[in-house]
Motif scaffolding. Structure first.
Motif, short mmCIF file in Angstrom:
data_model
loop_
_atom_site.label_atom_id
_atom_site.label_comp_id
_atom_site.label_asym_id
_atom_site.label_seq_id
_atom_site.Cartn_x
_atom_site.Cartn_y
_atom_site.Cartn_z
N PHE A 99 0.83 -1.19 0.00
CA PHE A 99 0.00 0.00 0.00
C PHE A 99 0.87 1.25 0.00
CE2 PHE A 99 -2.98 -3.12 1.70
CZ PHE A 99 -4.17 -2.77 1.07
N PRO A 100 0.35 2.34 -0.54
CA PRO A 100 1.07 3.61 -0.39
C PRO A 100 1.03 4.03 1.08
CG PRO A 100 -1.11 3.97 -1.36
CD PRO A 100 -0.90 2.48 -1.32
N GLU A 101 1.80 5.04 1.39
CA GLU A 101 1.82 5.53 2.77
C GLU A 101 0.41 5.96 3.19
OE1 GLU A 101 4.07 8.91 5.53
OE2 GLU A 101 4.51 8.71 3.39
N LEU A 102 -0.04 5.44 4.31
CA LEU A 102 -1.39 5.74 4.77
C LEU A 102 -1.41 7.09 5.49
CD1 LEU A 102 -2.48 2.24 6.17
CD2 LEU A 102 -2.73 3.16 3.86
N THR A 103 -2.37 7.92 5.12
CA THR A 103 -2.53 9.23 5.75
C THR A 103 -3.99 9.42 6.13
OG1 THR A 103 -2.87 10.26 3.58
CG2 THR A 103 -0.62 10.25 4.46
N LEU A 133 -5.98 2.14 -2.92
CA LEU A 133 -5.67 0.97 -3.74
C LEU A 133 -4.23 0.53 -3.51
CD1 LEU A 133 -8.32 1.85 -5.14
CD2 LEU A 133 -7.26 1.22 -7.31
N PRO A 134 -3.99 -0.78 -3.36
CA PRO A 134 -2.61 -1.25 -3.24
C PRO A 134 -1.91 -1.21 -4.60
CG PRO A 134 -4.12 -3.11 -3.26
CD PRO A 134 -4.98 -1.88 -3.25
N LYS A 135 -0.61 -1.39 -4.57
CA LYS A 135 0.19 -1.36 -5.78
C LYS A 135 -0.22 -2.49 -6.72
CE LYS A 135 5.02 -1.57 -7.33
NZ LYS A 135 6.43 -1.73 -6.89
N GLY A 136 -0.42 -2.14 -7.99
CA GLY A 136 -0.76 -3.13 -9.00
C GLY A 136 -2.23 -3.48 -9.09
N SER A 177 -6.06 22.49 -0.22
CA SER A 177 -5.12 21.79 0.65
C SER A 177 -5.59 20.38 1.00
CB SER A 177 -4.92 22.59 1.94
OG SER A 177 -6.14 22.69 2.65
N LEU A 178 -6.84 20.07 0.73
CA LEU A 178 -7.36 18.75 1.07
C LEU A 178 -6.81 17.70 0.10
CD1 LEU A 178 -11.11 19.46 1.89
CD2 LEU A 178 -9.27 18.97 3.48
N PRO A 179 -6.26 16.60 0.60
CA PRO A 179 -5.75 15.56 -0.29
C PRO A 179 -6.91 14.80 -0.92
CG PRO A 179 -5.62 14.82 1.98
CD PRO A 179 -6.08 16.25 2.03
N PRO A 180 -6.68 14.13 -2.05
CA PRO A 180 -7.75 13.34 -2.65
C PRO A 180 -8.13 12.18 -1.74
CG PRO A 180 -5.65 12.89 -3.72
CD PRO A 180 -5.44 14.06 -2.81
N VAL A 181 -9.42 11.91 -1.65
CA VAL A 181 -9.89 10.85 -0.78
C VAL A 181 -9.81 9.51 -1.49
CG1 VAL A 181 -11.38 12.34 0.59
CG2 VAL A 181 -12.28 11.27 -1.49
N ALA A 182 -9.80 8.42 -0.70
CA ALA A 182 -9.61 7.09 -1.29
C ALA A 182 -10.90 6.54 -1.88
CB ALA A 182 -9.08 6.13 -0.23
N GLY A 183 -12.04 6.83 -1.25
CA GLY A 183 -13.29 6.19 -1.67
C GLY A 183 -14.32 7.17 -2.19
N GLN A 316 -4.22 -8.70 6.56
CA GLN A 316 -3.58 -7.41 6.37
C GLN A 316 -4.60 -6.30 6.15
OE1 GLN A 316 -1.70 -6.87 2.61
NE2 GLN A 316 -0.25 -5.35 3.33
N VAL A 317 -5.58 -6.54 5.27
CA VAL A 317 -6.57 -5.52 4.95
C VAL A 317 -7.43 -5.20 6.17
CG1 VAL A 317 -8.59 -4.99 3.54
CG2 VAL A 317 -6.60 -6.06 2.49
N VAL A 318 -7.83 -6.22 6.91
CA VAL A 318 -8.65 -5.99 8.11
C VAL A 318 -7.88 -5.13 9.13
CG1 VAL A 318 -9.66 -7.11 10.12
CG2 VAL A 318 -10.10 -8.03 7.86
N LEU A 319 -6.62 -5.46 9.36
CA LEU A 319 -5.83 -4.72 10.33
C LEU A 319 -5.59 -3.28 9.89
CD1 LEU A 319 -4.10 -4.52 12.87
CD2 LEU A 319 -2.20 -5.49 11.58
N LEU A 320 -5.21 -3.08 8.63
CA LEU A 320 -4.91 -1.72 8.15
C LEU A 320 -6.17 -0.87 8.09
CD1 LEU A 320 -2.25 -2.34 5.34
CD2 LEU A 320 -1.92 -1.64 7.72
#
Length: 326
Positions: A99-103, A133-136, A177-183, A316-320
């Protein structure tokens, strides 16, 4: 008349001293009778004579040789490819993602982080609390698109309040200044839950769903992941909903499932319940469903793959995902 018959001694002539006999070359040094005597002083001088320090010379030489060999080996090693890059020696992938760095998204003015509340309350943009989204992986839409009118199910009406969603969208677009959201936002309806039976949608009404956000992707191995975050008005409402959905045996993508009583699933905070599909591929469930409650938010993690869902990826997904809700 004298009876002494002893002859009178005659005066003896002086005996001349004889010269010492020099040892000849034929003398045997091992013969004690013929071996020349060695003066004690000479033997002592021979023992005390200094000898060349050969041991120290060998030590210095060995140290230099070791230094040269080590340096050469290091130079060769840094130019060799990694073990994982060599054919046949690559570490097998256990299914986990990169995953990219989580923020975390910014909080509204005057709001506090959930960790500062005894009862965890989430004030940030719900979409920004979803895993990226994870890499790939390739982003996908929800497995069943929500109804356009919002009236296809009896639970469509309590969609996140229009003013709430509009205000969140406007404020996000108005601030550079707001970063793009994931969902993305979704209405609080049956489709959002990926549920089949409309009776499950009644829980969204009775527990007063305030809003929902969704995210989805398909990984390189074909595993499809669906994430949902459902926001309620209080921790009690979220807890009641969490207890109810744990009894949901099927979704639109999983025919039937059973609670995983043997698994051990880590979450950053809150409680978790996991169900495994009855269908398997080579002993691996083709579907895994995880419900996580953290304060006033309930998260759904669903992963499906006809060839089996990797256990490590699901853990991994559940924990993150739970870590973003702390």
């Amino acid at each position: 008349m004298s009876t002494d018959t002893t002859p009178n001694p005659e005066p003896s002539e002086p005996v001349e001293p004889t010269a010492p006999v020099e040892p000849t070359g034929s003398a045997d040094p091992t013969d004690p009778d013929t071996a020349p005597e060695t003066a004690p002083e000479t033997a002592g001088d021979a023992v005390a004579a200094p000898k060349p320090d050969r041991k120290r010379a060998w030590q210095v030489g060995a140290a230099l040789l070791l230094t040269l060999v080590t340096g050469a080996a290091t130079a060769v090693a840094v130019t060799l490819p990694d073990r994982t890059d060599l054919p046949g020696l690559a570490t097998p992938n256990d299914g986990r993602y990169t995953f990219p760095e989580l923020t975390l998204p910014p909080l509204p003015a005057g709001a506090s982080a959930p960790a500062e509340y005894k009862i965890k309350t989430h004030a940030a943009d719900l979409r920004g609390l979803l895993l990226p989204l994870p890499k790939g992986a390739v982003g996908t839409g929800p497995s069943a698109a929500p109804s356009a009118t919002g009236s296809a199910s009896p639970s469509a009406s309590p969609s996140p309040s229009a003013s709430e969603s509009a205000n969140a969208s406007v404020s996000a677009s108005a601030s550079a200044s707001l970063p793009p959201v994931a969902g993305r936002w979704m209405p609080c309806d049956l489709d959002m839950m990926l549920a089949k039976d409309e009776s499950y949608g009644q829980w969204l009404i009775s527990d007063a769903c305030r809003g929902a956000a969704a995210q989805g992707w398909t990984a390189k191995d074909g595993t499809r992941t669906e994430l949902r975050l459902i926001h309620f008005g209080s921790q009690d409402e979220a807890g009641h909903f969490f207890s109810s959905v744990n009894l949901m045996p099927a979704t639109k993508d999983i025919e039937n499932s059973q609670t995983d009583f043997k698994g051990n699933y880590a979450v950053a905070l809150g409680q978790v319940n996991v169900r495994l599909s009855d269908a398997e591929a080579d002993g691996v469930p083709t579907g895994r469903i995880g419900w996580v409650q953290c304060g006033d938010v309930v998260a759904l993690v669903q992963m499906t793959n006809p060839h089996g869902v990797p256990s490590q990826a699901f853990h991994q997904v559940v924990l993150l995902q739970s870590s973003l809700l702390v």
